[in-house]
Design an enzyme around this catalytic site. Structure first.
Site, mmCIF file in Angstrom:
data_model
loop_
_atom_site.group_PDB
_atom_site.id
_atom_site.type_symbol
_atom_site.label_atom_id
_atom_site.label_comp_id
_atom_site.label_asym_id
_atom_site.label_seq_id
_atom_site.Cartn_x
_atom_site.Cartn_y
_atom_site.Cartn_z
ATOM 1 C CD GLN A 158 -3.040 -0.872 0.150
ATOM 2 O OE1 GLN A 158 -3.264 0.245 -0.302
ATOM 3 N NE2 GLN A 158 -3.699 -1.945 -0.247
ATOM 4 C CE1 TYR A 162 -7.814 -10.934 -8.917
ATOM 5 C CE2 TYR A 162 -9.509 -11.061 -7.205
ATOM 6 C CZ TYR A 162 -9.132 -11.140 -8.541
ATOM 7 O OH TYR A 162 -10.078 -11.433 -9.501
ATOM 8 C CB CYS A 212 -8.394 0.575 -5.508
ATOM 9 S SG CYS A 212 -7.995 -0.525 -6.882
ATOM 10 C CD GLU A 251 -0.494 -11.768 -6.021
ATOM 11 O OE1 GLU A 251 -0.064 -11.429 -7.144
ATOM 12 O OE2 GLU A 251 -1.422 -11.173 -5.438
ATOM 13 C CG ASP A 311 -6.991 -5.702 -2.147
ATOM 14 O OD1 ASP A 311 -7.586 -4.789 -2.761
ATOM 15 O OD2 ASP A 311 -5.881 -5.543 -1.604
#
Length: 455
Positions: A259, A303, A407, A327, A380
Site C-alpha cells: 500500500q 489477490y 480501489c 496470488e 482485493d
C-alpha cells in the site's frame, strides 16, 4: 457550433468518476478537470469529436467555490498552463473535507447506477492513526492530506529528464516538489539527476530508508537473458523489505506491491476486522473458542499479495484457522508463505484467481464445499475489479460472507451487481477510506452475505 480549441464559459454542476467535473454546453456534457461543482470556469475545449460528450481544460476560475483552496501542489494550480500541470493530485485544489464529500458522492452514484442499489448507503473516513500498545499516536494524517506517499514512481524520458507525466499526457515535466510524498521520499526525488529511458521508483519501508529502484526500458530480447546456462541477476527491486502492521512483520520485495499511503495497510486491516466483528454484533459466536470467524471453516484471501488480509483473517479465526491466499505473483506468494507461518492451517498458492477458482469449483469435495460455505472470501482485486467470471465462481462456492476491498467505485459496483444476481446482498454500509488524499482515488470495503442466510 463549438470546436476543439474554442474557449467557453462553463457552469460546473457535478463531479464524475475519474477526477473530472461536469458541465453542459450546447446540450452536451463537458468533462473538465481542476474545477469544483458550483463554479463557473473558463474552459478551452480539447476534444469535441464525440457526439455524447466533450472534454476541456480549465483556464481560469470566474466564480470560485467556497471550497477552493490554493493547490497543495503549487505546480498544479489553476494559474499554471494546463500543459505543465503534473498529474496525480487532481483534487488538491479542494478543501479536504469537501474532497471526501465528493468522493462519497461518486461512490454512492456508482452503487446506484452500476450496482442497482436503489438507496445505497456509505460512509467515508480518513486513514486510521497508528497507535502504540499504550494508545499513544505514533503517526496520523496531516491536516491538509499531504506527506503520505511512501512509494513514488517517476518517469525518465529519452533526454534523461526525470519527473511525473503532465496530467493526461506522456510528457515528463521536471523541477517540481512532491508534497504528497513523505519528506524523505520527496528529498530523494528532488535529488535524482539523470537516468535511462523508463522509470524510477522510490520506496520507503518501515525502516525509513528510501530505496531508489531504476526501471529502464529493456529491449524484447533482454527479457530472455539469464535463461539457459546463466541465471538472471536479481536487481535491487528484489531486496526483501520488512513492513509492519498491527505488531506483525510482513516480508515484501522492494519492487513488489505494498500500500502506498503510510497508514493504509493499518487502516484497511482495521476496517476489515471491525466489519467482520460487527456482523457478530460485537460478540464472538458460541463454540468458536473466542474466534470472530469460524476456525473450522475454509477462508480464502484472493489477490492476496504477501498475505496482509490473510493474516487479518487468521487473527480473527485463531491459531488453527484455515486460510488460503491466492496470488499470481510467485515472489509475493513465497513471502506470503513466510508471513503466515504462525497459522498451521494457512497456505499460500500461486495462480491466477479466475483459473484457481474454476478448478476449485470443479474439484472441491463435499466436505471442502461445506467448509467453504461457512467461511469468508476476501478479495482485493486490481483497479479493473474482479469481473463477472470470478464473482460467479465465488457465488458458486456459496461462502457465508464476502469482503470486497476495492480501489475503484465503478468496478466495485459492477461486481456487487453480479454478487446480487448470485444471491448476495450488502450486509452493512459500504465503508470508504480516503487513502489517497488530494487525488480522486478512494478505497472502499463492502461486506456481502448470502440473502436469506445459510443454504
Amino acid at each position: 457550433m463549438s470546436a476543439t480549441g474554442d474557449v467557453i464559459d462553463l457552469e460546473i454542476t457535478d463531479v464524475a468518476h475519474g477526477g473530472v467535473f461536469v458541465g453542459r454546453h450546447e446540450g452536451r456534457v463537458v468533462f473538465v478537470p481542476d474545477a469544483i461543482p458550483g463554479e463557473t470556469v473558463r474552459v478551452r475545449l480539447t476534444d469535441t469529436a464525440k457526439k455524447s460528450f466533450w472534454r476541456g481544460e480549465a483556464l481560469e476560475i470566474l466564480d470560485a467555490s467556497p471550497h477552493r483552496q490554493p493547490h497543495v501542489w503549487r505546480q498544479a494550480d489553476i494559474d499554471v498552463d494546463p500543459e505543465d500541470r503534473p498529474g496525480g493530485a487532481d483534487f488538491g485544489h479542494i478543501e479536504l473535507s469537501h474532497q471526501r464529500a465528493l468522493k462519497l458522492r461518486v461512490l454512492l452514484d456508482a452503487l446506484q447506477r452500476f450496482g442497482g442499489i436503489e438507496a445505497p448507503a456509505a460512509t467515508i473516513e480518513a486513514a486510521s492513526p497508528l497507535l502504540s500498545v499504550s494508545g499513544e499516536v505514533l503517526a496520523d494524517e496531516t491536516s491538509d492530506g499531504t506527506g503520505w506517499r511512501t512509494r513514488l514512481s517517476l518517469h525518465v524520458d529519452a533526454d534523461g529528464r526525470i519527473g511525473p507525466f503532465a496530467a493526461r499526457s506522456h510528457r515528463v515535466i521536471t523541477d517540481l516538489d512532491f508534497p504528497l510524498a513523505t519528506a524523505e521520499v520527496e528529498r530523494a526525488a528532488i535529488e535524482l539527476a539523470g537516468g535511462r529511458l523508463g522509470r524510477i521508483d522510490l520506496v520507503q519501508p518501515a525502516d525509513g530508508r528510501v530505496r531508489v529502484l531504476a526501471r529502464p526500458e529493456r529491449r524484447a530480447d533482454a527479457a530472455h537473458r539469464g535463461r539457459g546456462g546463466r541465471p538472471a541477476v536479481r536487481g535491487p527491486e528484489s531486496e526483501v523489505l520488512i513492513e509492519k502492521v498491527g505488531g506483525r512483520d510482513f516480508r515484501v520485495d522492494a519492487g513488489g506491491f505494498w500500500q502506498v499511503h503510510r497508514l493504509a495497510a493499518n487502516s484497511l486491516t482495521q476496517r476489515v476486522a471491525s466489519s467482520l466483528r460487527s456482523l457478530r454484533g460485537g460478540q464472538t459466536p458460541p463454540g468458536t473458542g473466542g474466534s470472530w470467524i469460524d476456525p473450522d471453516a475454509w477462508h480464502l484471501d484472493l489477490y492476496g499479495g504477501v498475505g496482509l488480509f490473510a493474516a487479518t483473517l487468521g487473527d480473527l479465526g485463531g491459531s488453527a484457522a484455515r486460510v488460503t491466499t491466492v496470488e499470481s505473483d510467485a515472489r509475493a506468494t513465497e513471502h506470503a508463505g513466510e508471513n503466515l507461518v504462525e497459522w498451521v492451517g494457512a497456505r499460500a498458492e500461486t495462480g491466477r484467481v479466475d483459473r484457481w477458482l474454476a478448478r476449485l469449483v470443479a474439484e472441491a469435495s463435499t466436505s471442502e464445499r461445506e467448509r467453504l460455505a461457512r467461511g469468508v472470501v476476501l478479495l482485493d482485486p486490481p483497479r479493473a475489479g474482479a469481473g463477472r467470471e470470478v464473482v460467479e465462481h465465488i457465488t458458486a462456492l456459496s461462502p457465508e460472507t464476502v469482503v470486497y476491498v476495492a480501489c475503484d467505485p465503478v468496478a466495485l459496483a459492477r461486481d456487487i451487481a453480479t454478487f446480487r444476481t448470485g444471491g448476495y446482498e450488502l450486509a452493512q454500509n459500504v465503508a470508504a477510506l480516503d487513502l489517497f488524499p488530494n487525488s480522486h482515488h478512494v478505497e472502499a470495503v463492502a461486506v456481502l452475505t448470502r440473502a436469506g442466510g445459510a443454504r
